[in-house]
Scaffold this active site. Structure first.
Site, short mmCIF file in Angstrom:
data_model
loop_
_atom_site.label_atom_id
_atom_site.label_comp_id
_atom_site.label_asym_id
_atom_site.label_seq_id
_atom_site.Cartn_x
_atom_site.Cartn_y
_atom_site.Cartn_z
N ARG A 75 -10.27 -11.56 2.46
CA ARG A 75 -11.19 -12.58 1.96
C ARG A 75 -10.58 -13.98 2.08
O ARG A 75 -11.30 -14.97 2.17
CB ARG A 75 -11.56 -12.28 0.51
CG ARG A 75 -10.43 -12.39 -0.49
CD ARG A 75 -10.73 -11.70 -1.81
NE ARG A 75 -10.79 -10.26 -1.63
CZ ARG A 75 -11.11 -9.41 -2.62
NH1 ARG A 75 -11.41 -9.88 -3.82
NH2 ARG A 75 -11.14 -8.12 -2.40
N LYS A 131 0.84 -1.20 0.00
CA LYS A 131 0.00 0.00 0.00
C LYS A 131 0.87 1.25 0.00
O LYS A 131 1.96 1.26 0.58
CB LYS A 131 -0.87 0.04 1.26
CG LYS A 131 -1.94 -1.03 1.37
CD LYS A 131 -2.67 -0.91 2.69
CE LYS A 131 -3.73 -1.98 2.86
NZ LYS A 131 -4.89 -1.78 1.97
#
Length: 508
Positions: free
Chosen positions: A357, A283
């Site tokens: 996820r 990120k």
């Protein structure tokens, strides 16, 4: 006990069906929450004695104050330009110069949690709401006041020398006569705890610390808990292991079971990524800074679990918290890796920054084995959700239209809103992989919240085929300041979930 280094730790405080009715009552009493852990304990937010309290008048915009509080009060309010706008406060001195009464603006009265703005606007006195309220109004008012009183200040140098002096700086509310104290206390304990967990920096709340927080709650409720780590985690929950193996702080799966196993089963699953660098798909700095909140799903689910247990829900609760830190190292997983999940589905890693996820998938697969009536999972999962709905609106995905409608209606009525998003079958093709059963991410760079939900749906087939409900909630876990929601970590949607689950299952 320690099981020979296999990576499983378990504490079973009897199974529920071994309890006598007296033992069940005692187990529920164990759940009395130690609210001294909060920066402002509930015992400092509310008062029972109104003998020295200040009347607090709730005023709608344009309302005639004279009718409720007299001509002198109306003249004073007019002089200081008090109009009853939302969050506007006005305090009126008596002849001796001491605070005699207070007015608080609620605008048109449509904001359920408007009283949550009052603790930040009023002087540190004890107040009694100068209005007769029915049980529902009284409970909502007490809850709103409590939600707005929350503070997270423990990492700052104290302004005063003692905790007692700090508590005196906060206004308190005399419990409204008809308020449901047990319900309000359970909800505030769950909300405060969830907020604390989300607000805590990752260096102070790693996988082990989060595990211990959850275990303490399980012990308080006389629940059974189990932690899977190490070689057993790698073998039985390979996706959780893959996400966390790059960190020096090992990943794990925490399970809590509570209630009568003969009762309806509900499974609650929360994403516990204690910090997310993005992995090799790293990120940028601005996006990485707030990632202590990436365990917001775990915080929310643990808060909800406490609420339900404290209220004695007449159901069997199975809470699963997959915990990992997504770090970068020579051991970290990579884009294009193919990992066989617990369910047997092979997953090609499309992006290491879509790690939540993955850990949810293995936990959902375990929850799905029981075919419960309800599987609910919560996660700070996608930026696509925030782009679509912003901070305030969790996005819900489900196979159950009725459950979605009830959650929406309840959220609107109590100030905990949600918005349904579609499980659009047309986007399932975005998850196709040329080398595995599925890709973890969409191939188009579009509809990211939907494709994430469609990925998770692959891991709950038994529950859905058995007629059960599955709901995935993608939420921000953070809020700008608004009524009842101080800026910072926030467990959106769990108040509404608590309400509808208690309405459905009741108390044992």
């Amino acid at each position: 006990f320690s099981n020979g280094g296999t990576g499983v730790r378990r504490c079973a405080l009897r199974s529920f069906n071994m309890y006598s009715s007296r033992q069940r009552a005692l187990a529920h009493r164990v759940a009395a929450f130690d609210d001294s852990k909060f920066d402002i304990p509930l015992s400092k937010i509310y008062a029972d004695d109104d003998s020295e309290s200040v009347p607090l008048h709730l005023v709608r915009k344009g309302e005639d104050i004279a009718a409720a509080a007299g001509d002198a009060s109306a003249a004073f309010a007019s002089a200081v330009k008090f109009k009853g706008s939302q969050g506007q406060a006005c305090v009126m001195p008596g002849p001796d110069g001491q605070l005699e009464k207070a007015f608080f603006g609620i605008d048109d009265g449509s904001e359920p949690l408007v009283l949550g703005l009052a603790p930040g606007k009023l002087p540190p006195k004890t107040y009694t709401i100068a209005k007769d309220m029915d049980a529902s109004e009284a409970t909502t008012a007490a809850l709103a006041w409590g939600l707005g009183s929350y503070k997270y200040t423990r990492l700052q140098k104290p302004s005063d020398s003692t905790e007692e002096n700090k508590a005196k700086d906060a206004p308190s509310l005399v419990w409204p006569a008809k308020a449901d104290k047990k319900k309000v206390s359970a909800m505030l304990e769950g909300m405060f705890w969830a907020r604390d967990l989300i607000n805590t920096p990752a260096n102070l709340l790693g996988p082990e610390e989060l595990e211990k927080e959850a275990e303490q709650m399980a012990l308080q409720h006389g629940a059974e808990w189990k932690v899977t780590v190490g070689a057993t985690l790698e073998k039985d929950f390979p996706l959780i292991h893959a996400v966390g193996k790059g960190s020096s702080r090992p990943p794990r799966l925490l399970e809590i079971k509570w209630g009568n196993p003969e009762k309806p089963k509900i499974a609650l699953v929360g994403k516990g990524v204690v910090f997310d660098t993005g992995g090799y798909n790293i990120k940028p700095g601005g996006s990485m800074f707030p990632m202590k909140k990436d365990m917001g799903g775990a915080g929310a689910i643990l808060g909800l679990t406490h609420m339900l247990m404290a209220s004695g829900i007449d159901a069997h609760v199975h809470t699963l918290i997959p915990i990992a830190e997504n770090s970068i190292s020579g051991e970290a997983f990579r884009p294009s890796d193919v990992i066989t999940s617990r369910s047997g589905i092979t997953v090609e890693i499309g992006n290491t920054d879509a790690e939540g996820r993955l850990i949810l998938a293995d936990a959902l697969s375990l929850a799905d084995d029981d075919k419960p009536e309800l599987i609910l999972n919560m996660a700070t999962l996608t930026g696509a959700h925030r782009v679509a709905l912003g901070w305030d609106l969790p996005g819900i995905f489900t196979n159950d239209d009725e459950f979605a409608a009830k959650l929406y209606e309840k959220g609107e009525s109590i100030g905990d809103p949600v918005w349904r998003l579609p499980l659009h079958k047309g986007y399932e093709s975005y998850l196709k992989s040329k080398v595995a059963d599925t890709s973890s991410t969409g191939s188009k760079g579009l509809a990211g919240a939907i494709t994430a939900a469609l990925f998770l749906k692959k891991f709950v087939p038994k529950t859905i085929e058995n007629g059960g409900t599955w709901m995935h909630i993608d939420f921000a876990g953070w809020t700008d300041p608004r009524p009842g929601r101080p800026e910072g970590g926030e467990a959106q949607a769990i108040q509404a979930l608590y309400e509808i689950l208690m309405e459905k299952y009741g108390s044992a």
